[in-house]
Design a protein around this motif. Sequence first.
Motif, PDB file in Angstrom:
ATOM      1  N   ASN A 253      42.851  29.841  15.457  1.00 52.09           N
ATOM      2  CA  ASN A 253      41.714  29.156  16.062  1.00 52.09           C
ATOM      3  C   ASN A 253      41.672  27.749  15.489  1.00 52.09           C
ATOM      4  O   ASN A 253      41.714  27.566  14.265  1.00 52.09           O
ATOM      5  N   ASP A 254      41.601  26.757  16.362  1.00 47.53           N
ATOM      6  CA  ASP A 254      41.601  25.364  15.930  1.00 47.53           C
ATOM      7  C   ASP A 254      40.335  24.695  16.457  1.00 47.53           C
ATOM      8  O   ASP A 254      40.188  24.479  17.663  1.00 47.53           O
ATOM      9  N   TYR A 255      39.426  24.361  15.538  1.00 51.19           N
ATOM     10  CA  TYR A 255      38.167  23.731  15.907  1.00 51.19           C
ATOM     11  C   TYR A 255      38.154  22.230  15.598  1.00 51.19           C
ATOM     12  O   TYR A 255      37.103  21.604  15.571  1.00 51.19           O
ATOM     13  N   GLY A 256      39.341  21.687  15.353  1.00 48.22           N
ATOM     14  CA  GLY A 256      39.439  20.248  15.110  1.00 48.22           C
ATOM     15  C   GLY A 256      39.638  19.909  13.647  1.00 48.22           C
ATOM     16  O   GLY A 256      39.118  20.601  12.757  1.00 48.22           O
ATOM     17  N   GLY A 257      40.395  18.856  13.375  1.00 46.83           N
ATOM     18  CA  GLY A 257      40.661  18.440  12.004  1.00 46.83           C
ATOM     19  C   GLY A 257      41.358  19.546  11.228  1.00 46.83           C
ATOM     20  O   GLY A 257      42.292  20.180  11.724  1.00 46.83           O
ATOM     21  N   THR A 258      40.893  19.783  10.009  1.00 45.20           N
ATOM     22  CA  THR A 258      41.451  20.884   9.219  1.00 45.20           C
ATOM     23  C   THR A 258      40.667  22.180   9.399  1.00 45.20           C
ATOM     24  O   THR A 258      40.893  23.143   8.670  1.00 45.20           O
ATOM     25  N   ASN A 259      39.771  22.187  10.380  1.00 39.37           N
ATOM     26  CA  ASN A 259      38.965  23.385  10.650  1.00 39.37           C
ATOM     27  C   ASN A 259      39.794  24.367  11.487  1.00 39.37           C
ATOM     28  O   ASN A 259      39.558  24.582  12.675  1.00 39.37           O
ATOM     29  N   VAL A 260      40.801  24.938  10.823  1.00 36.82           N
ATOM     30  CA  VAL A 260      41.761  25.844  11.461  1.00 36.82           C
ATOM     31  C   VAL A 260      41.762  27.149  10.684  1.00 36.82           C
ATOM     32  O   VAL A 260      41.746  27.150   9.446  1.00 36.82           O
ATOM     33  N   CYS A 261      41.800  28.280  11.400  1.00 37.53           N
ATOM     34  CA  CYS A 261      41.808  29.579  10.727  1.00 37.53           C
ATOM     35  C   CYS A 261      42.564  30.591  11.572  1.00 37.53           C
ATOM     36  O   CYS A 261      42.928  30.330  12.721  1.00 37.53           O
ATOM     37  N   VAL A 262      42.780  31.746  11.007  1.00 34.59           N
ATOM     38  CA  VAL A 262      43.573  32.785  11.650  1.00 34.59           C
ATOM     39  C   VAL A 262      42.735  33.554  12.659  1.00 34.59           C
ATOM     40  O   VAL A 262      41.658  34.064  12.337  1.00 34.59           O
ATOM     41  N   LYS A 263      43.230  33.643  13.867  1.00 32.81           N
ATOM     42  CA  LYS A 263      42.622  34.472  14.914  1.00 32.81           C
ATOM     43  C   LYS A 263      43.155  35.896  14.821  1.00 32.81           C
ATOM     44  O   LYS A 263      42.404  36.866  14.920  1.00 32.81           O
ATOM     45  N   SER A 264      44.472  36.029  14.648  1.00 28.92           N
ATOM     46  CA  SER A 264      45.089  37.341  14.476  1.00 28.92           C
ATOM     47  C   SER A 264      46.428  37.163  13.782  1.00 28.92           C
ATOM     48  O   SER A 264      47.020  36.082  13.803  1.00 28.92           O
ATOM     49  N   SER A 265      46.892  38.224  13.168  1.00 31.45           N
ATOM     50  CA  SER A 265      48.147  38.176  12.426  1.00 31.45           C
ATOM     51  C   SER A 265      48.808  39.549  12.480  1.00 31.45           C
ATOM     52  O   SER A 265      48.125  40.571  12.380  1.00 31.45           O
ATOM     53  N   LYS A 266      50.129  39.555  12.634  1.00 33.54           N
ATOM     54  CA  LYS A 266      50.842  40.823  12.640  1.00 33.54           C
ATOM     55  C   LYS A 266      52.282  40.615  12.178  1.00 33.54           C
ATOM     56  O   LYS A 266      52.819  39.499  12.249  1.00 33.54           O
ATOM     57  N   GLN A 267      52.874  41.687  11.733  1.00 39.31           N
ATOM     58  CA  GLN A 267      54.276  41.642  11.350  1.00 39.31           C
ATOM     59  C   GLN A 267      55.121  41.671  12.619  1.00 39.31           C
ATOM     60  O   GLN A 267      55.018  42.585  13.435  1.00 39.31           O
ATOM     61  N   LEU A 268      55.934  40.641  12.785  1.00 33.75           N
ATOM     62  CA  LEU A 268      56.778  40.524  13.975  1.00 33.75           C
ATOM     63  C   LEU A 268      58.113  41.232  13.779  1.00 33.75           C
ATOM     64  O   LEU A 268      58.586  41.938  14.665  1.00 33.75           O
ATOM     65  N   ILE A 269      58.727  41.022  12.616  1.00 31.33           N
ATOM     66  CA  ILE A 269      60.017  41.635  12.293  1.00 31.33           C
ATOM     67  C   ILE A 269      59.924  42.197  10.883  1.00 31.33           C
ATOM     68  O   ILE A 269      59.524  41.483   9.957  1.00 31.33           O
ATOM     69  N   GLN A 270      60.276  43.456  10.723  1.00 27.87           N
ATOM     70  CA  GLN A 270      60.283  44.077   9.408  1.00 27.87           C
ATOM     71  C   GLN A 270      61.721  44.185   8.917  1.00 27.87           C
ATOM     72  O   GLN A 270      62.534  44.911   9.487  1.00 27.87           O
ATOM     73  N   ASP A 271      62.028  43.423   7.868  1.00 24.16           N
ATOM     74  CA  ASP A 271      63.376  43.445   7.296  1.00 24.16           C
ATOM     75  C   ASP A 271      63.289  42.804   5.918  1.00 24.16           C
ATOM     76  O   ASP A 271      63.063  41.601   5.795  1.00 24.16           O
ATOM     77  N   SER A 272      63.480  43.588   4.880  1.00 24.18           N
ATOM     78  CA  SER A 272      63.317  43.092   3.518  1.00 24.18           C
ATOM     79  C   SER A 272      64.417  42.128   3.102  1.00 24.18           C
ATOM     80  O   SER A 272      64.276  41.435   2.094  1.00 24.18           O
ATOM     81  N   SER A 273      65.512  42.026   3.878  1.00 23.62           N
ATOM     82  CA  SER A 273      66.584  41.088   3.521  1.00 23.62           C
ATOM     83  C   SER A 273      66.306  39.672   4.009  1.00 23.62           C
ATOM     84  O   SER A 273      66.930  38.713   3.555  1.00 23.62           O
ATOM     85  N   ILE A 274      65.375  39.508   4.950  1.00 18.09           N
ATOM     86  CA  ILE A 274      65.006  38.174   5.436  1.00 18.09           C
ATOM     87  C   ILE A 274      64.349  37.414   4.297  1.00 18.09           C
ATOM     88  O   ILE A 274      63.447  37.929   3.634  1.00 18.09           O
ATOM     89  N   ASN A 275      64.794  36.164   4.057  1.00 18.66           N
ATOM     90  CA  ASN A 275      64.283  35.487   2.859  1.00 18.66           C
ATOM     91  C   ASN A 275      63.845  34.037   3.057  1.00 18.66           C
ATOM     92  O   ASN A 275      63.188  33.489   2.193  1.00 18.66           O
ATOM     93  N   HIS A 276      64.230  33.374   4.147  1.00 16.35           N
ATOM     94  CA  HIS A 276      63.831  31.965   4.229  1.00 16.35           C
ATOM     95  C   HIS A 276      63.956  31.385   5.645  1.00 16.35           C
ATOM     96  O   HIS A 276      62.979  31.002   6.250  1.00 16.35           O
ATOM     97  N   GLY A 277      65.190  31.274   6.142  1.00 13.53           N
ATOM     98  CA  GLY A 277      65.453  30.473   7.330  1.00 13.53           C
ATOM     99  C   GLY A 277      64.870  31.058   8.608  1.00 13.53           C
ATOM    100  O   GLY A 277      64.922  32.262   8.850  1.00 13.53           O
ATOM    101  N   ILE A 278      64.344  30.157   9.460  1.00 12.58           N
ATOM    102  CA  ILE A 278      63.780  30.563  10.746  1.00 12.58           C
ATOM    103  C   ILE A 278      63.815  29.365  11.688  1.00 12.58           C
ATOM    104  O   ILE A 278      63.554  28.227  11.280  1.00 12.58           O
ATOM    105  N   ALA A 279      64.175  29.607  12.953  1.00 15.03           N
ATOM    106  CA  ALA A 279      64.251  28.521  13.937  1.00 15.03           C
ATOM    107  C   ALA A 279      64.080  29.100  15.331  1.00 15.03           C
ATOM    108  O   ALA A 279      64.436  30.253  15.595  1.00 15.03           O
TER     109      ALA A 279
END
Length: 429
Positions: A77-103
């Motif tokens: 949720n973005d209400y302007g400026g730094t007034n930003v917060c989480v609307k929802s969150s979930k695990q997209l990919i479960q894999d304990s070997s993932i460690n950094h890179g994403i694109a």
Amino acid sequence: MVGIRYTIWAFAASMPQAIAQSCANINPAQAATFASGYSGRVVMNGLRTPRGLIFDNEGNMLTTEQGGYGVRYIQLNDYGGTNVCVKSSKQLIQDSSINHGIALTPDGKKLFVSSLTTVWAWDYDGTTGTVSNKKTVVQGMNNGGFHRSRTLVIPRAQPDTLLVQRGSQDNVDTPAAQQSTGRSMIRAFKISSILNAPADYLAGEVLAWGLRNTVGVGEHPNGGIWSVDNGVDDMQRAGRDIHHTNPCEELNYHGQVNNTADPERGGHHGYPECYAVWDPSVIPNAAQLGLTVGTPFVMGNPGGSNTDAMCQARKAPKLCFPSHTAPLDIKFNRNGTAAYIPFHGSWNKSPPDGFRLSRVNWNPATGMPVEPSTSTTAAINIMYNANTGTCPNRCFRPVNVAFSPGGKLFMTSDTTNEIWVIGGPINEA
């Protein structure tokens, strides 16, 4: 008319409530100090060692969590400026070997994520926050656990290209002097090819090599590829310990990604023999040898073919930063007037140094930094720990930064398990 007046009144009465919407405050694990004009707040906490950070085309945030989870999908949720917060969150990919890179590909349809050994690709739907059709696309990158990050970048100027970074096997990885090791370099892969059949890392084009541990790789709006490299630890020169203030952390240039004839492309940047000066005052005979800030020089005892002249024939950094501050990312604002670099912080010097987010001013006309390569003031600190003496255990430690589609700047902090949003003149010249 009465119905119309009531509708107008009801709408107007609801406006103050809508305008007044705001996010609940999240107290940071460790307080941050901001330069004049800048501010920030925690958007999310309670993560598991958040590292890589990107946005999809719908404005959703994706982060890799090194603490055993994989990839998280976050709606905001973005209400302007730094007034930003989480609307929802979930695990997209479960894999304990993932460690950094994403694109993500610029069309937002293919998601790439890395581990120590492998890069995978998925079909991605940002609207539903789902992935499918997992494929291995790059493999053969095991470093035995040393320098585990594999940064991924898909340049907008060349959207069928995946850049994959790989660090060194050790502090001084002598075999990395040979390209055939596949270490300490950035390689480029054609996405349409690796989606059909996975490629060994050695099959990629060498975009740059001689890079000790270049975790941060980014694209300027003009298509130029830039990186920040972490220098060697425990450095000595001619029998003297100079590690406290040498070598510098490097800002390196690798040419425009869509120009295969660019003279910067495929360049050797010196590692494992060569580094660049940060503090010439502690280097024996520095003045007589012409060693100033940013000058490439050889570690240890020069002799035979192992000379400063050999180092100076290779690619020199475009800028230097203080030793052991550990830059881990570089992202450019939309008009190309600044790069933002998070410095993860030192372990190899006392008192500790780094642990901050800095801005480097850029000349969009030339595509180069404003400051010369000899500058010691190019990195302007905009967010920092007021007392680095308590670091790393009682500090935020920046890892990655990312711009939202609307141009806001966000940052992961892995030790405090947070994501911040940064306010201020981010996109201004």
